[in-house]
Design an enzyme around this catalytic site. Structure first.
Site, PDB file in Angstrom:
ATOM      1  N   GLU A 135       0.834  -1.199   0.000  1.00 12.97           N
ATOM      2  CA  GLU A 135       0.000   0.000   0.000  1.00 12.97           C
ATOM      3  C   GLU A 135       0.873   1.255   0.000  1.00 12.97           C
ATOM      4  OE1 GLU A 135      -2.051  -3.122   2.692  1.00 12.97           O
ATOM      5  OE2 GLU A 135      -0.008  -2.428   2.290  1.00 12.97           O
ATOM      6  N   CYS A 182       0.402   1.634   7.172  1.00 13.62           N
ATOM      7  CA  CYS A 182      -0.314   1.830   5.907  1.00 13.62           C
ATOM      8  C   CYS A 182      -1.685   2.456   6.101  1.00 13.62           C
ATOM      9  CB  CYS A 182      -0.411   0.507   5.150  1.00 13.62           C
ATOM     10  SG  CYS A 182       1.219  -0.066   4.602  1.00 13.62           S
TER      11      CYS A 182
END
Length: 153
Positions: A54, A90
């Site tokens: 991510e 993330c």
């Protein structure tokens, strides 16, 4: 929903590119704009052993000055809420980027970190969708890591 399944399958395919390790999951991520166009993608350990999928996708989109309002991030694994390798997890990166939806396949098992990114994102206004029927495909990419860590417990 068909588009969600297609993009999530693409994220799972990307996870197969991850350099192998016993210390982290192999994850793929795809960022798609509100019109359904690919903005960026990434996979764990893509350029650095500490990279999360991510994180790579969001950084690639930022480098392209992509507008992430209305964007969806597809990830083979629930975005992390805590991490050891870098100071910003993330889930925080996703929230700060302007991404409005996250679709993932596999809820993070508490092997390396406790998980919780999906709930945290949802609590902070991001629409979160779990397509758990695709989780076996994401787990299969990580079968060696799972075998090793589950047999150690």
């Amino acid at each position: 929903m068909d588009a969600d399944r297609r993009w999530l399958a693409e994220a799972i395919e990307l996870s197969k590119r991850c350099p192998p390790t016993d210390a982290a999951f192999s994850v793929g991520a795809v960022l798609v704009n509100s019109e359904g166009q690919l903005l960026a993608s990434g996979y764990s350990r893509q350029a650095d052993p500490k990279d999360h999928a991510e994180e790579v996708a969001v950084a690639e989109a930022a480098a392209l000055a992509a507008d992430l309002r209305g964007a969806t991030l597809y990830s083979s694994l629930e975005p992390c809420r805590r991490r050891v390798s870098r100071p910003v997890p993330c889930a925080d990166l996703i929230l700060g980027s302007g991404v409005e939806r996250v679709v993932f396949a596999w809820r993070e098992p508490p092997i390396f970190q406790p998980g919780g990114g999906a709930q945290w994102l949802s609590e902070h206004g991001v629409e979160v969708i779990e397509l758990a029927d695709l989780a076996p495909f994401a787990r299969a990419v990580n079968s060696q890591v799972l075998k090793r860590h589950l047999s150690d417990s």
